[in-house]
Design a protein around this motif. Structure first.
Motif, short mmCIF file in Angstrom:
data_model
loop_
_atom_site.label_atom_id
_atom_site.label_comp_id
_atom_site.label_asym_id
_atom_site.label_seq_id
_atom_site.Cartn_x
_atom_site.Cartn_y
_atom_site.Cartn_z
N THR A 80 -2.78 30.32 -26.84
CA THR A 80 -4.22 30.52 -26.96
C THR A 80 -4.63 31.80 -26.24
OG1 THR A 80 -4.69 28.16 -27.15
CG2 THR A 80 -6.50 29.57 -26.44
N ILE A 81 -5.37 32.63 -26.96
CA ILE A 81 -5.86 33.92 -26.45
C ILE A 81 -7.38 33.83 -26.45
CG2 ILE A 81 -5.92 36.41 -26.88
CD1 ILE A 81 -3.33 35.64 -28.75
N MET A 82 -8.01 34.21 -25.35
CA MET A 82 -9.46 34.13 -25.25
C MET A 82 -10.04 35.50 -24.95
SD MET A 82 -10.02 30.50 -23.26
CE MET A 82 -11.74 30.43 -23.76
N VAL A 83 -11.17 35.82 -25.61
CA VAL A 83 -11.81 37.12 -25.45
C VAL A 83 -12.85 37.06 -24.34
CG1 VAL A 83 -13.16 38.92 -26.60
CG2 VAL A 83 -11.43 37.65 -27.89
N ARG A 84 -12.70 37.96 -23.37
CA ARG A 84 -13.58 38.01 -22.21
C ARG A 84 -15.05 38.20 -22.64
NH1 ARG A 84 -12.00 39.74 -17.03
NH2 ARG A 84 -10.23 40.92 -17.91
N ASN A 85 -15.93 37.45 -21.99
CA ASN A 85 -17.38 37.55 -22.21
C ASN A 85 -17.82 37.16 -23.63
OD1 ASN A 85 -17.78 38.52 -19.56
ND2 ASN A 85 -17.38 40.63 -20.24
N GLN A 86 -16.92 36.62 -24.43
CA GLN A 86 -17.28 36.16 -25.79
C GLN A 86 -16.86 34.71 -26.00
OE1 GLN A 86 -16.61 40.38 -28.24
NE2 GLN A 86 -15.74 38.48 -29.00
N ALA A 87 -15.62 34.41 -25.66
CA ALA A 87 -15.06 33.09 -25.95
C ALA A 87 -15.58 32.05 -24.96
CB ALA A 87 -13.54 33.14 -25.91
N THR A 88 -15.91 30.88 -25.50
CA THR A 88 -16.25 29.73 -24.66
C THR A 88 -15.63 28.49 -25.27
OG1 THR A 88 -18.34 29.44 -25.86
CG2 THR A 88 -18.44 30.64 -23.78
N MET A 89 -15.11 27.63 -24.41
CA MET A 89 -14.56 26.34 -24.84
C MET A 89 -15.06 25.27 -23.89
SD MET A 89 -10.58 26.73 -26.04
CE MET A 89 -9.98 27.18 -24.41
N TYR A 90 -15.70 24.25 -24.44
CA TYR A 90 -16.10 23.11 -23.62
C TYR A 90 -16.34 21.90 -24.50
CZ TYR A 90 -20.14 26.28 -24.24
OH TYR A 90 -21.03 27.20 -24.70
N LEU A 91 -16.19 20.74 -23.91
CA LEU A 91 -16.45 19.51 -24.66
C LEU A 91 -17.95 19.27 -24.81
CD1 LEU A 91 -13.73 17.05 -23.29
CD2 LEU A 91 -13.64 18.62 -25.23
N ALA A 92 -18.72 19.78 -23.86
CA ALA A 92 -20.19 19.69 -23.96
C ALA A 92 -20.76 20.99 -23.42
CB ALA A 92 -20.71 18.50 -23.16
N GLY A 93 -21.60 21.67 -24.20
CA GLY A 93 -22.22 22.91 -23.77
C GLY A 93 -23.28 22.68 -22.71
N PRO A 94 -23.79 23.75 -22.10
CA PRO A 94 -24.79 23.62 -21.03
C PRO A 94 -25.98 22.74 -21.37
CG PRO A 94 -23.97 25.87 -21.13
CD PRO A 94 -23.37 25.16 -22.30
N PRO A 95 -26.59 22.84 -22.56
CA PRO A 95 -27.75 21.96 -22.84
C PRO A 95 -27.37 20.48 -22.86
CG PRO A 95 -27.72 23.84 -24.34
CD PRO A 95 -26.39 23.84 -23.64
N LEU A 96 -26.26 20.15 -23.53
CA LEU A 96 -25.84 18.75 -23.61
C LEU A 96 -25.42 18.24 -22.23
CD1 LEU A 96 -25.21 16.19 -25.17
CD2 LEU A 96 -22.98 17.17 -25.79
N LEU A 97 -24.75 19.10 -21.46
CA LEU A 97 -24.34 18.71 -20.12
C LEU A 97 -25.55 18.34 -19.26
CD1 LEU A 97 -21.95 18.54 -18.05
CD2 LEU A 97 -22.54 20.88 -17.41
#
Length: 537
Positions: free
Chosen positions: A201-218
């Motif tokens: 898995t490669i992630m792009v700085r300042n672009q990629a986000t991975m989470y089971l629940a985003g900030p609003p749902l959290l």
């Protein structure tokens, strides 16, 4: 080997009319594909401000320049679900088979620039089909991920089957088939498991986000307040839990890393040394395939005219030609690769079914791939056919098609109706690949026949009731015929994933040579399997 002598005059007026009709059908396909691309291009400035490049630009950077690339299911989902203008063709992704650092791969690029790349039920079906192709043909997968996730309007239609995609990833990893994902944007909830289940898995700085629940749902669920980066940013995931292996600076850098990962794998070194055989081009140009099939679908033609423009040197060894004329079977070569071919010159008779079933068994015995060229109204019906054992012999053919283990490639070049579709290895029989020409039709029966059947049934009921309404019967017959005709077109069928894409008839030989080589390489490739797949520990 006998050579097919074509009976078609490519300079005739009839040929020109056929060619014009086929070209017009192909132009419609290209116009739809271009409309999707233009929609994507219209978002270029918006995403450039976010330092992102468009999906097809990402694809171009991923693939080896000048190497073969076969796009799959480009019109999946066309005018289905919430796609009112046709720009949803492709069902949220661009998929195909191409070369990445010299390795032939199944590639998937989320088309975030069109409808957010959200996944409808047909988008899920496309994703699962791509996984099936990769698994069966031992193709590594490279995914460029950035999607709005599941279209929640259809969540009830995608949730249960969506889990199959994750199960497939685990099984591919355990089978020894590498999976690489570049996360370019958001990967939320179930979407986070796609990169999580990838081997690299490669992630792009300042672009990629991975989470089971985003900030609003959290915040709504727990009251906790967190930023995107704290909760699921690229630096966090690569630096703290190790969910990502590589941190990229931008889109292009992430794709560069993906190419380097593929370059480090000894994928091609594990294959036995092989030499591409010499071959002769067909004596009749494959470009003539535009004019071979009559514009009038009711007009018969000899499927050997198609074979003559696909086979090396236009050579073809006809099998049991005197036994049955309607079902054509025989051997040929495509770019030096031996192929058994089954085609239709009419309905499948009892003799045709036994002939084809025997031929399939012979191909199975000699490990010869089978090419099916569909153009049939189905099995022959009538008293004579029933007494000849059409059900018994048709069942033998269906058994042979279903159980043959050699590669099976289907091309729907004309009509593919009723159980004839099954006997010719339609979608339900899991062909290795299945493509369609733009003139083709697939359905349980022709629209006119369906309309007549319902008219006869309705008329019988009316007669029993003592009153026949001819106007109502006329309306019922026409409505049924129109409905089935609309549902049986090549566009309607490819939208429903009944094939792996509509191809230009002129490209058929190239597509067959490419897919046959994929099948050959798959059969020769050893895999290093493990029990559970590669896990991040």
């Amino acid at each position: 080997m006998p050579i097919i002598e074509s009976q078609i005059d490519p300079h005739s007026e009839e040929f020109a009319q056929n060619q014009e009709a086929m070209q017009a059908a192909m132009d419609v396909v290209r116009e739809i594909e271009d409309k999707v691309y233009q929609t994507e291009l219209s978002k270029k400035e918006r995403y450039a401000k976010r330092k992102m490049i468009l999906p097809r630009e990402r694809l171009a950077k991923l693939l080896d320049p000048g190497a073969p690339y076969l796009e799959l299911s480009s019109l999946a989902g066309y005018k289905m679900y919430d796609d009112k203008d046709g720009t949803g063709a492709g069902a949220g992704s661009i998929c195909g088979i191409g070369y990445v650092s010299g390795v032939r791969c199944l590639v998937r690029v989320d088309n975030f620039a069109v409808k957010g790349g959200t996944i409808t039920p047909i988008g899920l079906e496309k994703a699962l089909r791509m996984q099936q192709i990769a698994f069966e043909n031992k193709l590594p997968s490279v995914t460029l991920a950035q999607s709005g996730g599941a279209n929640l309007t259809y969540a009830a239609d995608t949730f249960a089957h969506g889990g199959r995609g994750f199960a497939n990833q685990a099984r591919k990893s355990a089978a020894g088939i590498p999976q690489v994902t570049v996360v370019h944007g958001s990967a939320t909830a179930g979407g986070a498991y796609q990169p999580g289940l990838s081997d690299y898995t490669i992630m792009v700085r300042n672009q990629a986000t991975m989470y089971l629940a985003g900030p609003p749902l959290l915040k709504a669920a727990t009251g906790e307040v967190a930023t995107d980066e704290e909760l699921g940013g690229a630096e966090m995931h690569t630096g703290i839990p190790g969910t990502g292996e590589y941190l990229a600076e931008d889109d292009a850098d992430g794709i560069r890393i993906a190419r380097e990962v593929m370059a480090t794998l000894p994928w091609n070194q594990q294959l036995p040394v092989s030499h591409k055989p010499d071959f002769k081009e067909p004596l009749h140009s494959p470009d003539e395939l535009l004019g071979v099939v009559p514009a009038d679908s009711k007009k018969p033609y000899d499927v050997r005219e198609i074979i003559a423009r696909l086979s090396d040197g236009s050579e073809f060894l006809d099998f049991k030609v005197e036994y049955d004329q309607q079902t054509v079977c025989g051997h040929m070569w495509i770019e030096g690769q031996t192929v058994g071919v089954i085609g239709n010159n009419g309905p499948i008779t009892a003799n045709g079914a036994t002939k084809a079933a025997q031929f399939i068994q012979l191909c199975e015995q000699s490990n010869i791939p089978i090419l099916f060229l569909h153009n049939t109204t189905g099995f022959m019906v009538g008293t004579e056919s029933e007494q000849a054992g059409i059900i018994k012999h048709g069942s033998k053919l269906i058994q042979a098609v279903a159980t043959a283990s050699v590669p099976k490639i289907s091309i729907v070049v004309g009509g593919s109706y009723g159980a004839g579709n099954y006997a010719m290895c339609g979608r339900g029989f899991d062909p290795t690949f299945i493509f369609a020409w733009p003139n083709s039709k697939t359905m349980v029966m022709g629209g006119a026949q369906a309309g007549q059947v319902l008219r006869i049934v309705a008329e019988a009921k009316m007669k029993k009731a003592g009153q026949v309404d001819e106007a109502m019967l006329d309306g019922l017959e026409k409505q049924t015929a129109d409905m089935l005709e609309a549902q049986s077109t090549a566009l309607a069928c490819t939208a429903r994933m009944w094939d792996d894409g509509i191809i230009d008839p002129r490209d058929t030989r190239k597509v067959l040579a490419y897919t046959l080589d994929i099948c050959r390489e798959s059969a020769a490739r050893p895999l290093k399997t493990n029990t559970f797949g590669v896990a991040r520990l």
